[in-house]
Design an enzyme around this catalytic site. Structure first.
Site, PDB file in Angstrom:
ATOM      1  N   THR A 201       0.860  -1.187   0.000  1.00  0.00           N
ATOM      2  CA  THR A 201       0.000   0.000   0.000  1.00  0.00           C
ATOM      3  C   THR A 201       0.899   1.241   0.000  1.00  0.00           C
ATOM      4  O   THR A 201       1.315   1.694  -1.049  1.00  0.00           O
ATOM      5  CB  THR A 201      -0.961  -0.004   1.206  1.00  0.00           C
ATOM      6  OG1 THR A 201      -0.208  -0.239   2.404  1.00  0.00           O
ATOM      7  CG2 THR A 201      -2.021  -1.083   1.049  1.00  0.00           C
ATOM      8  N   LYS A 230       4.049  -6.983   4.026  1.00  0.00           N
ATOM      9  CA  LYS A 230       3.798  -5.591   3.670  1.00  0.00           C
ATOM     10  C   LYS A 230       3.516  -4.806   4.935  1.00  0.00           C
ATOM     11  O   LYS A 230       3.060  -5.355   5.943  1.00  0.00           O
ATOM     12  CB  LYS A 230       2.641  -5.461   2.681  1.00  0.00           C
ATOM     13  CG  LYS A 230       1.273  -5.890   3.185  1.00  0.00           C
ATOM     14  CD  LYS A 230       0.530  -4.894   4.065  1.00  0.00           C
ATOM     15  CE  LYS A 230       0.473  -3.519   3.437  1.00  0.00           C
ATOM     16  NZ  LYS A 230      -0.110  -2.540   4.437  1.00  0.00           N
ATOM     17  N   THR A 241       1.034  -9.193  13.115  1.00  0.00           N
ATOM     18  CA  THR A 241       1.229  -7.855  12.601  1.00  0.00           C
ATOM     19  C   THR A 241       1.170  -7.838  11.094  1.00  0.00           C
ATOM     20  O   THR A 241       1.586  -8.780  10.445  1.00  0.00           O
ATOM     21  CB  THR A 241       2.575  -7.282  13.068  1.00  0.00           C
ATOM     22  OG1 THR A 241       2.679  -5.947  12.610  1.00  0.00           O
ATOM     23  CG2 THR A 241       3.730  -8.057  12.545  1.00  0.00           C
ATOM     24  N   GLU A 328       6.640   4.673   7.336  1.00  0.00           N
ATOM     25  CA  GLU A 328       6.214   5.866   6.605  1.00  0.00           C
ATOM     26  C   GLU A 328       6.994   7.096   7.061  1.00  0.00           C
ATOM     27  O   GLU A 328       6.928   7.499   8.216  1.00  0.00           O
ATOM     28  CB  GLU A 328       4.709   6.078   6.806  1.00  0.00           C
ATOM     29  CG  GLU A 328       3.883   5.014   6.104  1.00  0.00           C
ATOM     30  CD  GLU A 328       2.430   5.007   6.505  1.00  0.00           C
ATOM     31  OE1 GLU A 328       1.641   4.396   5.783  1.00  0.00           O
ATOM     32  OE2 GLU A 328       2.082   5.595   7.549  1.00  0.00           O
ATOM     33  N   ASN A 468      -0.095  10.145   6.087  1.00  0.00           N
ATOM     34  CA  ASN A 468      -1.319   9.626   6.687  1.00  0.00           C
ATOM     35  C   ASN A 468      -2.463  10.623   6.630  1.00  0.00           C
ATOM     36  O   ASN A 468      -3.633  10.237   6.607  1.00  0.00           O
ATOM     37  CB  ASN A 468      -1.051   9.174   8.123  1.00  0.00           C
ATOM     38  CG  ASN A 468      -0.372   7.821   8.147  1.00  0.00           C
ATOM     39  OD1 ASN A 468      -1.009   6.798   7.991  1.00  0.00           O
ATOM     40  ND2 ASN A 468       0.946   7.822   8.292  1.00  0.00           N
ATOM     41  N   THR A 473      -6.648   9.748  -0.157  1.00  0.00           N
ATOM     42  CA  THR A 473      -6.603  10.352  -1.472  1.00  0.00           C
ATOM     43  C   THR A 473      -5.546   9.704  -2.337  1.00  0.00           C
ATOM     44  O   THR A 473      -5.434  10.052  -3.502  1.00  0.00           O
ATOM     45  CB  THR A 473      -6.302  11.861  -1.368  1.00  0.00           C
ATOM     46  OG1 THR A 473      -5.038  12.044  -0.699  1.00  0.00           O
ATOM     47  CG2 THR A 473      -7.383  12.560  -0.565  1.00  0.00           C
TER      48      THR A 473
END
Length: 473
Positions: A201, A230, A241, A328, A468, A473
């Site tokens: 993702t 992932k 997890t 991230e 995040n 979007t």
């Protein structure tokens, strides 16, 4: 007047200029599936994969914005497998989690043919309709593999989904894509890498590993283990997890597969944190088809079981660490090691508390040796035995990756005169280890005990918030 605003791409996201309101949106738009240069080193150029497993990835367009990249993955065995899985402890368990649990319970961990995964939509908190969608995905794969069941409750394919919570799957797109993925099944490295890409993702690179090994009963027989995972956000596990699929050609009885996986996950996927959130979809599955032959592992007391436990745990740790390295917006990979605890459980709780602390994570991002934040996290750790943390016995240090001497910050509750220049140099590196000693520090007094707990985590950056903030979007 013509705009002179410039754009730059970093880590797969487009950096936007300041808006008219003066706000900066750092990394708001997915640019493409290109892999950042700094992450290329984590992607294998080849692999040795378990016999009898075939994999594929295909494009369904689960998210409308995805017009060409694979987002459906199939992992299938040519013969029935033993299988086990661990699942999220989140109370809002996603539909695919519920269906996979049912498949394993109904079949008692035997006769499993594979896993189907979609990215782009989590199929979580989607009611009865979402549950039916997950069941249809499982049944569709069974149909393609030639093992359809007359009983819709007795399918042989596990289901995983990842993406936005609270939205229904575009199920027709996925069901139409599964036959395409099945027709593309292959055993080569390219197929495994494509499947690993399909489950991503916000990941900036596919996470895939493979290993070849031997077991005591068959020292001349080559066995194989492969895994993909992932995750880059919503990561702080509890029982499992992220999404992870591990496959091996070792013959393993279903009765010992579950303890093998549980042990490995508790010391790997359950020992990482990015943001402290536990997903609704977390699943790690282990499939064993026995295609390599040799003696079947049937008891937890056998030398083969002991060897396999070590191999699987080390392998799972390597996979889990890739997730942290792709956190991230992350710029740091941090190991926190808590030593000389009266129990492994208490050591792990303390390590977990440090790993979750936003103040610790932001200090590391800012390259600030603010060890007081580490001490603060140790002090408020919940659920540990009385007397585990004694300030007068507690020591903290930074361990550089170059193998040089640890930088002592606190020894037996007494602050050290910290060399700030050396601290700054250590914090410039991508990798860092924080060592917490609950015993006697440099005096050598083990004090409370010799148990150790380890956690892996990353820092918090501006980019984490922006990624995040723009997730849907």
């Amino acid at each position: 007047m013509k705009s002179t605003q410039s754009f730059s791409a970093v880590a797969g996201f487009v950096r936007l200029p300041k808006s008219s309101l003066g706000q900066v949106r750092y990394y708001s738009i997915l640019k493409d599936m290109s892999i950042p240069a700094s992450k290329q080193k984590f992607i294998p150029s080849s692999g040795t994969y378990p016999k009898g497993f075939l994999v594929a990835g295909a494009h369904a367009g689960v998210k409308e914005s995805n017009t060409r990249f694979p987002d459906v993955a199939l992992i299938c065995s040519e013969t029935p497998c033993s299988a086990a899985a661990v699942f999220t402890a989140n109370k809002f368990q996603a539909a695919p989690v519920q269906v996979s649990k049912q498949v394993l319970e109904t079949r008692q961990g035997t006769g499993i043919r594979g896993v189907v995964v979609n990215s782009g939509c989590a199929n979580a908190v989607t009611g009865k309709g979402g549950l039916e969608d997950a069941k249809m995905m499982s049944a569709k794969v069974d149909e393609c593999t030639g093992t359809p069941s007359a009983d819709p409750q007795n399918t042989s394919t596990l289901v995983m989904s990842t993406g936005v919570i609270g939205q229904r799957l575009p199920i027709k797109k996925i069901l139409d894509t599964i036959p395409t993925a099945h027709s593309n099944l292959a055993s080569n490295h390219s197929a495994w890498l494509t499947a690993a890409r399909a489950i991503c993702t916000t990941d900036t690179f596919p996470k895939l590993l493979s290993r070849t090994f031997t077991l005591p009963s068959s020292p001349n027989r080559a066995y194989h283990l492969a895994g993909m995972t992932k995750g880059a956000g919503m990561i702080h596990p509890n029982m499992a997890t992220l999404l992870g699929i591990l496959c091996t050609d070792v013959p393993i009885s279903p009765s010992v597969l579950n303890p093998l996986l549980t042990h490995a996950v508790s010391r790997s996927f359950n020992s990482i944190s990015i943001d402290g959130d536990t997903s609704t979809n977390d699943t790690v599955a282990l499939l064993a088809n026995g295609a390599a032959g040799g003696e079947t592992i049937t008891t937890t007391s056998s030398p083969d079981y002991t060897a396999m436990q070590t191999i699987l745990t080390n392998f799972a740790q390597s996979l889990a660490q890739l997730v942290v390295r792709d956190g991230e917006g992350a710029t740091k990979f941090v190991t926190v090691r808590v030593r000389n605890s009266p129990s492994h459980a208490d050591a792990k709780v303390i390590a977990s508390t440090i790993a979750r602390s936003p103040l610790v994570k932001t200090a590391l991002y800012g390259k600030d040796a603010n060890w007081g934040r580490i001490l603060c996290a140790i002090g408020y750790s919940q659920g540990i035995a009385e007397g585990t943390v004694v300030p007068e016995r507690t020591s903290v240090s930074f361990k550089p990756v170059d193998g040089s001497e640890e930088l002592k910050l606190l020894v037996n509750g007494e602050p050290e005169a910290v060399d700030e220049e050396r601290a700054a140099r250590i914090l410039q590196d991508e990798d860092l280890e924080i060592v917490v000693d609950l015993g006697g520090g440099e005096k050598g007094d083990k004090g409370l005990g010799g148990e150790e707990g380890v956690y892996w985590f990353c820092d918090f950056s501006h980019e984490y918030v922006t990624i995040n903030g723009d997730y849907r979007t």
